[in-house]
Motif scaffolding. Structure first.
Motif, mmCIF file in Angstrom:
data_model
loop_
_atom_site.group_PDB
_atom_site.id
_atom_site.type_symbol
_atom_site.label_atom_id
_atom_site.label_comp_id
_atom_site.label_asym_id
_atom_site.label_seq_id
_atom_site.Cartn_x
_atom_site.Cartn_y
_atom_site.Cartn_z
ATOM 1 N N GLU A 132 0.760 -1.158 0.091
ATOM 2 C CA GLU A 132 -0.086 -0.385 0.093
ATOM 3 C C GLU A 132 0.894 0.994 -0.171
ATOM 4 N N ALA A 133 1.989 1.193 0.642
ATOM 5 C CA ALA A 133 2.393 2.304 1.081
ATOM 6 C C ALA A 133 3.463 2.827 -0.490
ATOM 7 N N HIS A 134 4.130 1.521 -1.192
ATOM 8 C CA HIS A 134 4.202 1.184 -2.371
ATOM 9 C C HIS A 134 3.466 1.649 -3.696
ATOM 10 N N GLU A 135 2.531 2.089 -3.651
ATOM 11 C CA GLU A 135 1.721 1.819 -4.528
ATOM 12 C C GLU A 135 0.801 3.887 -4.196
ATOM 13 N N GLN A 136 1.043 4.086 -2.414
ATOM 14 C CA GLN A 136 0.997 5.630 -2.913
ATOM 15 C C GLN A 136 1.894 6.450 -2.790
ATOM 16 N N CYS A 137 3.260 6.164 -3.060
ATOM 17 C CA CYS A 137 4.314 6.909 -3.044
ATOM 18 C C CYS A 137 4.286 7.725 -3.897
ATOM 19 N N PHE A 138 4.585 8.239 -3.913
ATOM 20 C CA PHE A 138 4.813 9.623 -5.848
ATOM 21 C C PHE A 138 6.285 9.795 -6.104
ATOM 22 N N ILE A 139 7.370 9.627 -5.357
ATOM 23 C CA ILE A 139 8.582 9.458 -6.253
ATOM 24 C C ILE A 139 8.316 8.158 -6.981
ATOM 25 N N ALA A 140 8.290 7.192 -6.002
ATOM 26 C CA ALA A 140 7.541 5.312 -7.328
ATOM 27 C C ALA A 140 6.722 5.576 -8.820
ATOM 28 N N ASN A 141 5.549 7.058 -8.073
ATOM 29 C CA ASN A 141 4.869 6.951 -9.608
ATOM 30 C C ASN A 141 5.173 7.951 -10.373
ATOM 31 N N SER A 142 6.667 8.240 -9.994
ATOM 32 C CA SER A 142 6.901 9.165 -10.647
ATOM 33 C C SER A 142 8.602 8.676 -11.881
ATOM 34 N N VAL A 143 8.539 7.776 -11.301
ATOM 35 C CA VAL A 143 10.111 7.060 -11.822
ATOM 36 C C VAL A 143 9.729 5.131 -13.032
ATOM 37 N N LYS A 144 10.574 5.315 -13.500
ATOM 38 C CA LYS A 144 10.366 4.114 -14.716
ATOM 39 C C LYS A 144 11.433 2.832 -13.838
ATOM 40 N N THR A 145 11.539 3.197 -12.498
ATOM 41 C CA THR A 145 12.736 2.647 -12.007
ATOM 42 C C THR A 145 12.039 1.305 -11.314
ATOM 43 N N GLU A 146 12.379 0.319 -11.819
ATOM 44 C CA GLU A 146 12.151 -1.062 -11.172
ATOM 45 C C GLU A 146 12.192 -0.713 -9.932
ATOM 46 N N ILE A 147 11.525 -0.829 -8.851
ATOM 47 C CA ILE A 147 11.565 -1.301 -6.975
ATOM 48 C C ILE A 147 10.782 -2.463 -6.501
ATOM 49 N N VAL A 148 11.891 -2.698 -5.967
ATOM 50 C CA VAL A 148 11.938 -3.628 -5.097
ATOM 51 C C VAL A 148 11.442 -4.024 -3.494
ATOM 52 N N ILE A 149 11.203 -4.356 -2.788
ATOM 53 C CA ILE A 149 11.002 -4.176 -1.534
ATOM 54 C C ILE A 149 10.820 -5.285 -0.473
ATOM 55 N N GLU A 150 12.782 -5.679 -0.303
ATOM 56 C CA GLU A 150 12.747 -6.277 0.699
ATOM 57 C C GLU A 150 12.518 -5.511 2.269
ATOM 58 N N PRO A 151 11.470 -6.525 2.796
ATOM 59 C CA PRO A 151 11.495 -6.101 4.418
ATOM 60 C C PRO A 151 12.294 -7.340 5.210
ATOM 61 N N ARG A 152 13.132 -6.678 5.892
ATOM 62 C CA ARG A 152 13.842 -6.896 6.853
ATOM 63 C C ARG A 152 13.237 -7.289 8.196
#
Length: 152
Positions: A132-152
């Motif tokens: 949900e955070a990723h879907e809302q993130c303004f920056i993630a929504n603005s770039v074409k870069t693949e963003i991988v989230i690996e919680p530790r």
């Protein structure tokens, strides 16, 4: 809608203006009054150019993605009644040729670690909070870069 600005200032500090030797150091000034020293990544300039302390654009891009994700994660966790005491992320970005053969930050991996008080989210809930955070993130929504989230 909101508008955001930064002032970037560079001044020549070398006697010449040769690609191999001109300085890359500059300052990023933000509306808040914060000034951040900046420069080019040593990996992207000739070894004869002066070394520059400060944030390079690639690091800044990775930091912006990580910071935006964190701020949205905190918001989402709060709305789901989870109490976050600490959030740390060791984010990395990969600079390489993209599909078109252009140098690009092609992937950013976020490795957030959180400490919660009280109720602890299950692994499934934690994944949902990050999604949900990723879907809302303004920056993630603005770039074409693949963003991988690996919680530790």
């Amino acid at each position: 809608m909101s508008e955001h600005s930064a002032t970037i200032e560079w001044r020549r500090a070398t006697p010449d203006f040769s690609y191999r030797t001109y300085n890359r150091s500059h300052v990023l000034r933000f509306e808040s009054g914060v000034e951040v020293p900046a420069g080019a990544s040593p990996a992207n300039i000739p070894p004869t150019a002066p070394k520059t302390p400060g944030v390079d654009p690639e690091e800044g891009s990775v930091a912006a993605i990580s910071s935006c994700h964190m701020l949205w994660f905190l918001h989402v966790a709060c709305t789901h009644n989870f109490v976050v005491d600490r959030y740390t992320d060791h984010a990395t970005g990969v600079l390489e040729k993209d599909r078109a053969g252009k140098m690009s930050v092609t992937r950013v991996t976020l490795r957030p670690a959180m400490v919660f008080s009280g109720a602890q989210p299950t692994a499934e809930q934690l994944g949902e909070l990050h999604e949900e955070a990723h879907e809302q993130c303004f920056i993630a929504n603005s770039v074409k870069t693949e963003i991988v989230i690996e919680p530790r």
